[in-house]
Design a protein around this motif. Structure first.
Motif, PDB file in Angstrom:
ATOM      1  N   GLU A  50       0.803  -1.319  -0.137  1.00  0.00           N
ATOM      2  CA  GLU A  50      -0.227  -0.216  -0.208  1.00  0.00           C
ATOM      3  C   GLU A  50       0.615   1.204   0.206  1.00  0.00           C
ATOM      4  O   GLU A  50       2.274   1.461   0.160  1.00  0.00           O
ATOM      5  CB  GLU A  50      -1.313   0.144   1.410  1.00  0.00           C
ATOM      6  CG  GLU A  50      -1.823  -0.733   1.047  1.00  0.00           C
ATOM      7  CD  GLU A  50      -3.335  -0.393   2.479  1.00  0.00           C
ATOM      8  OE1 GLU A  50      -4.410   0.359   2.046  1.00  0.00           O
ATOM      9  OE2 GLU A  50      -2.840  -0.939   3.216  1.00  0.00           O
ATOM     10  N   PHE A  51       0.668   1.945  -0.114  1.00  0.00           N
ATOM     11  CA  PHE A  51       1.180   3.630  -0.167  1.00  0.00           C
ATOM     12  C   PHE A  51       0.245   4.333   0.484  1.00  0.00           C
ATOM     13  O   PHE A  51      -1.275   5.115   0.159  1.00  0.00           O
ATOM     14  CB  PHE A  51       1.126   4.282  -2.276  1.00  0.00           C
ATOM     15  CG  PHE A  51       2.328   5.461  -1.656  1.00  0.00           C
ATOM     16  CD1 PHE A  51       1.801   6.676  -0.761  1.00  0.00           C
ATOM     17  CD2 PHE A  51       2.936   5.718  -3.002  1.00  0.00           C
ATOM     18  CE1 PHE A  51       2.629   7.422  -1.336  1.00  0.00           C
ATOM     19  CE2 PHE A  51       3.641   6.473  -2.097  1.00  0.00           C
ATOM     20  CZ  PHE A  51       4.084   6.928  -1.556  1.00  0.00           C
ATOM     21  N   ILE A  52       0.237   4.705   1.349  1.00  0.00           N
ATOM     22  CA  ILE A  52      -0.637   5.434   2.547  1.00  0.00           C
ATOM     23  C   ILE A  52      -0.388   6.598   2.608  1.00  0.00           C
ATOM     24  O   ILE A  52       1.034   6.685   2.711  1.00  0.00           O
ATOM     25  CB  ILE A  52      -1.211   4.986   3.966  1.00  0.00           C
ATOM     26  CG1 ILE A  52      -1.379   3.394   3.972  1.00  0.00           C
ATOM     27  CG2 ILE A  52      -2.037   5.272   4.856  1.00  0.00           C
ATOM     28  CD1 ILE A  52      -2.274   3.245   2.944  1.00  0.00           C
ATOM     29  N   THR A  53      -0.248   7.685   3.207  1.00  0.00           N
ATOM     30  CA  THR A  53      -0.135   9.322   2.420  1.00  0.00           C
ATOM     31  C   THR A  53      -1.221   9.774   4.211  1.00  0.00           C
ATOM     32  O   THR A  53      -2.609   9.000   4.383  1.00  0.00           O
ATOM     33  CB  THR A  53      -1.008  10.411   2.093  1.00  0.00           C
ATOM     34  OG1 THR A  53      -2.199   9.940   1.383  1.00  0.00           O
ATOM     35  CG2 THR A  53       0.032   9.833   0.272  1.00  0.00           C
ATOM     36  N   VAL A  54      -0.912  10.484   4.899  1.00  0.00           N
ATOM     37  CA  VAL A  54      -1.233  11.102   5.936  1.00  0.00           C
ATOM     38  C   VAL A  54      -1.104  12.176   5.986  1.00  0.00           C
ATOM     39  O   VAL A  54      -0.227  13.399   6.257  1.00  0.00           O
ATOM     40  CB  VAL A  54      -0.566  10.757   6.950  1.00  0.00           C
ATOM     41  CG1 VAL A  54      -1.219  11.320   8.396  1.00  0.00           C
ATOM     42  CG2 VAL A  54       0.179   9.210   7.147  1.00  0.00           C
ATOM     43  N   VAL A  55      -1.750  13.589   6.646  1.00  0.00           N
ATOM     44  CA  VAL A  55      -2.561  14.719   6.143  1.00  0.00           C
ATOM     45  C   VAL A  55      -3.156  15.300   7.686  1.00  0.00           C
ATOM     46  O   VAL A  55      -3.612  14.204   7.876  1.00  0.00           O
ATOM     47  CB  VAL A  55      -2.742  15.116   4.989  1.00  0.00           C
ATOM     48  CG1 VAL A  55      -2.914  15.040   3.917  1.00  0.00           C
ATOM     49  CG2 VAL A  55      -4.275  14.534   5.181  1.00  0.00           C
TER      50      VAL A  55
END
Length: 271
Positions: A50-55
């Motif tokens: 997975e490619f998880i981004t966090v904002v």
């Protein structure tokens, strides 16, 4: 449903999640002795690849989450498991890229990428071959003998990415790695990191302040609330696996950014 083995003799259980976070919290103690909750509780499952981004708003604990995953700071409570193993300190199976590339100015590009070989006491011949492959993958094969002051900011970050991957970790953690780059270089690096992710097959957790960057990069976007940072929403991003910058002009891309931005506008935060 369990899967059958190749021999058909007995079923195989599905592979567990690569990263499992349960009840994770972080408290800091001030000089006056007061306990301040910075993050959590967080419950999250991340599958392989997975490619998880966090904002989230400034101060919500994005970098704190990343540092606890990397084993660089202790957690207050809860558990973090990678490949089923509890994280209680720095792990060989985790690579980290920070906002600054932190390259040694007296070492060449190749020697900077090889630093983990010295720290982890890896076989230098095998690691050297992998370092050359990674430099080719990040487009720096012709710059192996250059020094950091001969590289642009984007090229230096590519060196940092290659260095984080040279010991073949399962997980790549990235803490606003493109935040200091100019807008055009940052867009180029966004396309490049998606390509590197696809080619390397790694699991990536990427912290950013930019909502469009989070949507462009992520297969899922983890939206954190203001401090103490908790999961406000997890947005599944259904965009093509191979993305170019034109995807940012589509209505679907815009709908994702508007959906995420609403979390911050409702609380007075802006991107």
């Amino acid at each position: 449903m369990p899967t059958m083995s190749l021999s058909g003799s007995e079923p195989r259980a599905p592979l567990p999640a690569l990263i499992q976070i349960d009840g994770l919290q972080k408290h800091y103690r001030t000089r006056s002795g007061e306990s301040v909750q910075a993050l959590g509780p967080i419950d999250l499952t991340i599958d392989r690849g997975e490619f998880i981004t966090v904002v989230g708003p400034s101060g919500c604990g994005k970098s704190t989450l990343l540092k606890m995953l990397a084993g660089l700071i202790p957690r207050t409570s809860g558990t973090i498991r990678v490949n089923g193993q509890a994280i209680d300190g720095p792990q060989r199976d985790i690579g980290v890229v920070f906002q600054s590339p932190v390259l040694l100015p007296w070492k060449t590009t190749f020697d900077n990428v090889m630093l983990p070989a010295t720290v982890l006491k890896l076989d230098r011949e095998a690691t050297g071959a992998r370092a050359r492959q990674l430099l080719d993958m990040v487009g720096l094969a012709d710059f192996a003998n250059r020094y950091p002051n001969e590289l642009s900011g984007g090229m230096q970050q590519r060196v940092a990415i290659a260095r984080a991957l040279v010991h073949d970790p399962a997980v790549l953690l990235m803490d606003e790695p493109f935040g200091a780059l100019d807008a055009m270089t940052r867009e180029t690096m966004n396309v490049e990191i998606r390509r590197i992710w696809r080619e390397s097959g790694k699991t990536v957790l990427f912290v950013t302040h930019s909502i469009p960057e989070a949507v462009f990069l992520g297969s899922r976007v983890l939206v954190l609330s203001s401090r103490p940072g908790c999961i406000a929403e997890i947005v599944d991003v259904e965009l093509p696996a191979q993305r170019d910058l034109d995807v940012m002009t589509t209505e679907r891309f815009g709908s994702y950014t508007r959906r995420i931005r609403q979390h911050f506008q409702a609380r007075g935060f802006i991107e």
